[in-house]
Design an enzyme around this catalytic site. Structure first.
Site, PDB file in Angstrom:
ATOM      1  N   GLN A   1       8.100  15.335  -1.953  1.00 32.09           N
ATOM      2  CA  GLN A   1       9.829  16.277  -1.041  1.00 32.09           C
ATOM      3  C   GLN A   1       8.425  16.066   0.274  1.00 32.09           C
ATOM      4  O   GLN A   1       7.178  16.484   0.331  1.00 32.09           O
ATOM      5  CB  GLN A   1      10.416  17.321  -1.034  1.00 32.09           C
ATOM      6  CG  GLN A   1      11.157  17.457  -3.051  1.00 32.09           C
ATOM      7  CD  GLN A   1      12.068  18.416  -2.773  1.00 32.09           C
ATOM      8  OE1 GLN A   1      11.693  18.903  -2.260  1.00 32.09           O
ATOM      9  NE2 GLN A   1      12.743  18.766  -4.372  1.00 32.09           N
TER      10      GLN A   1
ATOM     11  N   GLU B   1      14.409  10.160  -5.332  1.00 29.12           N
ATOM     12  CA  GLU B   1      13.551  11.002  -5.742  1.00 29.12           C
ATOM     13  C   GLU B   1      12.168  10.262  -6.450  1.00 29.12           C
ATOM     14  O   GLU B   1      12.566   9.051  -7.585  1.00 29.12           O
ATOM     15  CB  GLU B   1      13.690  11.937  -6.540  1.00 29.12           C
ATOM     16  CG  GLU B   1      14.340  12.895  -5.615  1.00 29.12           C
ATOM     17  CD  GLU B   1      14.813  13.435  -7.080  1.00 29.12           C
ATOM     18  OE1 GLU B   1      14.221  13.846  -7.630  1.00 29.12           O
ATOM     19  OE2 GLU B   1      15.978  14.488  -6.541  1.00 29.12           O
TER      20      GLU B   1
ATOM     21  N   TYR C   1       8.883   9.232 -10.595  1.00 34.89           N
ATOM     22  CA  TYR C   1       8.120   9.892 -10.785  1.00 34.89           C
ATOM     23  C   TYR C   1       6.725   9.384 -11.247  1.00 34.89           C
ATOM     24  O   TYR C   1       7.243   8.960 -12.532  1.00 34.89           O
ATOM     25  CB  TYR C   1       8.261  11.636 -10.832  1.00 34.89           C
ATOM     26  CG  TYR C   1       9.650  12.791 -10.188  1.00 34.89           C
ATOM     27  CD1 TYR C   1       9.089  12.825  -8.440  1.00 34.89           C
ATOM     28  CD2 TYR C   1      10.512  12.731 -10.587  1.00 34.89           C
ATOM     29  CE1 TYR C   1       9.649  13.523  -8.043  1.00 34.89           C
ATOM     30  CE2 TYR C   1      11.777  13.349  -9.300  1.00 34.89           C
ATOM     31  CZ  TYR C   1      10.758  13.624  -8.297  1.00 34.89           C
ATOM     32  OH  TYR C   1      12.248  13.972  -7.545  1.00 34.89           O
TER      33      TYR C   1
ATOM     34  N   ASN D   1      23.904  14.468  -8.515  1.00 32.38           N
ATOM     35  CA  ASN D   1      22.321  14.468  -9.092  1.00 32.38           C
ATOM     36  C   ASN D   1      21.359  14.466  -9.953  1.00 32.38           C
ATOM     37  O   ASN D   1      22.476  15.482 -11.005  1.00 32.38           O
ATOM     38  CB  ASN D   1      21.347  15.552  -8.473  1.00 32.38           C
ATOM     39  CG  ASN D   1      19.194  15.242  -8.303  1.00 32.38           C
ATOM     40  OD1 ASN D   1      19.030  14.441  -8.160  1.00 32.38           O
ATOM     41  ND2 ASN D   1      19.368  16.595  -8.831  1.00 32.38           N
ATOM     42  N   GLU D   2      21.045  13.698 -10.330  1.00 34.06           N
ATOM     43  CA  GLU D   2      20.519  13.781 -11.828  1.00 34.06           C
ATOM     44  C   GLU D   2      21.399  13.699 -13.172  1.00 34.06           C
ATOM     45  O   GLU D   2      21.485  15.066 -13.751  1.00 34.06           O
ATOM     46  CB  GLU D   2      19.810  14.285 -12.198  1.00 34.06           C
ATOM     47  CG  GLU D   2      18.479  13.865 -11.808  1.00 34.06           C
ATOM     48  CD  GLU D   2      16.614  14.453 -11.920  1.00 34.06           C
ATOM     49  OE1 GLU D   2      16.611  14.997 -12.553  1.00 34.06           O
ATOM     50  OE2 GLU D   2      15.745  13.689 -11.224  1.00 34.06           O
TER      51      GLU D   2
HETATM   52  O1  AHR Z   1      11.675  16.902  -6.976  1.00 28.61           O
HETATM   53  C1  AHR Z   1      12.059  18.213  -8.378  1.00 28.61           C
HETATM   54  C2  AHR Z   1      13.362  17.836  -8.639  1.00 28.61           C
HETATM   55  O2  AHR Z   1      13.137  16.874  -9.414  1.00 28.61           O
HETATM   56  C3  AHR Z   1      14.553  17.464  -8.855  1.00 28.61           C
HETATM   57  O3  AHR Z   1      15.143  18.652  -8.089  1.00 28.61           O
HETATM   58  C4  AHR Z   1      15.650  16.722  -9.373  1.00 28.61           C
HETATM   59  O4  AHR Z   1      16.719  15.933  -9.135  1.00 28.61           O
HETATM   60  C5  AHR Z   1      14.092  16.569 -10.212  1.00 28.61           C
HETATM   61  O5  AHR Z   1      13.945  16.755 -11.694  1.00 28.61           O
END
Ligand code: AHR
Length: 503
Positions: free
Chosen positions: A355, A306, A250, A174-175
């Site tokens: 989430q 995400e 985001y 992840n990331e």
């Molecule tokens: O969703 C919160 C965080 O955001 C996750 O853990 C990460 O992958 C992202 O930076």
């Protein structure tokens, strides 16, 4: 009142909108797992084997298609063997990313797979590349999915589970550009190939392996991963080592605009948020363009695993827990994302909101008194459920008044159900203070309205709480439909769905 005009061709279906675009994400972060999904078997809150029952019921009502776990950043710190066996004997660890708290590992592999079974959702397990090993990941796949006799299948049986589980989706880290190991794209591409090789298909379980992708529109990352797959169009090629590439996106109040807590924002912050949400489509297009140049046949899927809003935490809560309220503004961020997802369903194969519970843009907020609150975002997921596995219909907006600079008043999308007998229209009025009339010319087939609903609140900051759980809830929307001309009036800052029966 301003008017927008649109045309929908009911007899020109496009790409299938995978139900997995309505996927979810649950990390060991704040109160998502512990005090969220997991209350423990001895809790006074009704539960099944420790998993909160009202939450399961609410998510089943959404037809939750998949759940990603255990992270996020937590995934690259997580060692799965710590989360199996008798709970009281499981080792503890420090959750350094999220609050620096001690994790007791009481919710592990068996509990997660039980949760997926209760939800009727597909499992999306995210493996550890950052601090794990290839062997560790390979054995986790074997533990979960191998039938017959093998060391990991035996270990699973010792822990009480005879049958293997079905795990369709597998994340390779992840990331990786950040919390997942601070790698360069080239470094990570090599790791993704290596880890992907050892995540094996056992028996009938076929993994859809997802390489950890870019932040926002970092298309260099995507290009490097596509390049690493070799030629995808050169005749007989081996199956690719991963089948999907993710990216994360985001939404906040816009560049240079402060993010206040979720319920406190100005008109400028509202429109900044809408601009940022609408921009997801440009970002999707950029990744698509890169992928198209290597893979015109769309063998590799794009996965937005995400997405969602990220505000300052609610006052008085742990900053590491990312707990935020959820307003009509969040609902519109969701509806705008779904409109874009539907338009790009040919390449975008999965998306996971960040989430599901008590963290960031949550569907559900809970507290330890036993209260459960459904957020405005929950209602958007529910009202849009008819798009799952439906076929996208192009919705051409002809006259689109602007609500603000760079923000059209209307966002919309439509789909034809798998049976072909019904259609669903989703419409958002993004203006914070003006109602909007939308006239839709429905072409190609005769239609009647079977149900129309609208979601809004007294103002864009309206939200639900334990004291007022239905302050923002779907209500009946008046419609007029004559000779294929549908007309609806949307209140300011509102989302609506119109369900049609087709002749
Ligand atoms: O969703 C919160 C965080 O955001 C996750 O853990 C990460 O992958 C992202 O930076």
């Amino acid at each position: 009142m301003t008017t927008a005009r649109a045309v929908i061709d009911l007899d020109v279906p496009g790409d299938v909108i995978s139900r997995h675009l309505y996927g979810h994400f649950a990390e060991h972060l704040g109160r998502c797992i512990y005090d969220g999904f997991w209350v423990g078997e001895d809790s006074a809150i009704p539960n099944v084997r420790g998993i909160r029952s009202d939450v399961v019921e609410a998510l089943r009502a959404l037809g939750i298609p998949n759940l990603r776990w255990p992270g996020g950043c937590f995934a690259d710190d997580y060692h799965w063997r710590d989360g199996i066996g008798p709970r009281e004997q499981r080792p503890q660890m420090v959750n350094s990313h999220w609050g620096d708290i001690v994790e007791n590992n009481h919710f592990g592999t068996h509990e997660f797979m039980d949760l997926c079974d209760l939800l009727g959702a597909d499992a999306y397990v995210n493996g550890n590349v950052g601090s794990g090993t290839v062997r560790e990941m390979s054995e986790w796949v074997e533990y979960l999915t191998r039938d017959g006799d093998s060391p990991m299948a035996r270990l699973r049986r010792e822990n009480g589970r005879d049958e293997p589980w079905r795990v369709p989706f597998w994340g390779i880290g992840n990331e990786a550009w950040g919390c997942g190991g601070n790698m360069t794209p080239e470094q990570y591409a090599a790791e993704a190939r290596r880890y992907g090789t050892y995540c094996r298909n056992h028996g009938g379980n076929e993994l859809y392996r997802i390489a950890a992708g870019a932040s926002d529109d970092d298309v260099k990352w995507t290009r490097t991963l596509m390049e690493s797959l070799g030629c995808l169009t050169c005749g007989q090629q081996p199956a690719p080592v991963f089948q999907g590439i993710s990216f994360h996106y985001y939404t906040h109040a816009g560049p240079g605009i402060a993010s206040e807590p979720a319920t406190a924002f100005t008109t400028e912050q509202y429109y900044g948020t809408m601009r940022k949400a609408l921009d997801v489509e440009r970002v999707i297009r950029r990744h698509e363009a890169v992928m198209d140049s290597y893979d015109p046949d769309r063998r590799i899927g794009l996965v937005l695993d995400e997405w969602g809003t990220w505000w300052n935490v609610e006052p008085g809560t742990n900053p590491g827990f990312l707990f935020q309220q959820n307003t009509v503004r969040d609902a519109l961020v969701a509806s705008v994302h779904f409109d874009a997802f539907h338009r790009h369903a040919g390449r975008l194969k999965m998306a996971n909101i960040a989430q599901t519970l008590n963290v960031l843009q949550a569907m559900i907020l809970t507290d330890d008194s036993g209260a459960m609150v459904l957020t405005p975002t929950y209602h958007v997921f529910e009202m849009n459920r008819g798009h799952h596995d439906a076929t996208a219909l192009a919705a051409h907006v002809l006259d689109a008044p602007a609500a603000d600079d760079g923000v059209p008043a209307v966002s919309m999308s439509a789909s034809l159900s798998p049976s072909g007998d019904t259609a669903l229209l989703s419409l958002s009025n993004l203006s914070i203070d003006e109602p909007l009339e939308v006239r839709v010319d429905l072409r190609g087939r005769a239609a009647t309205v079977t149900r129309a609903r609208v979601l809004t609140g007294t103002d864009a900051t309206a939200h639900n709480s334990a004291a007022a759980p239905d302050a923002v809830a779907p209500a009946v929307l008046e419609t007029a439909l004559e000779a294929g001309a549908l007309s609806v009036t949307l209140p300011p800052h509102s989302f609506a769905t119109v369900e049609l029966a087709l002749a």
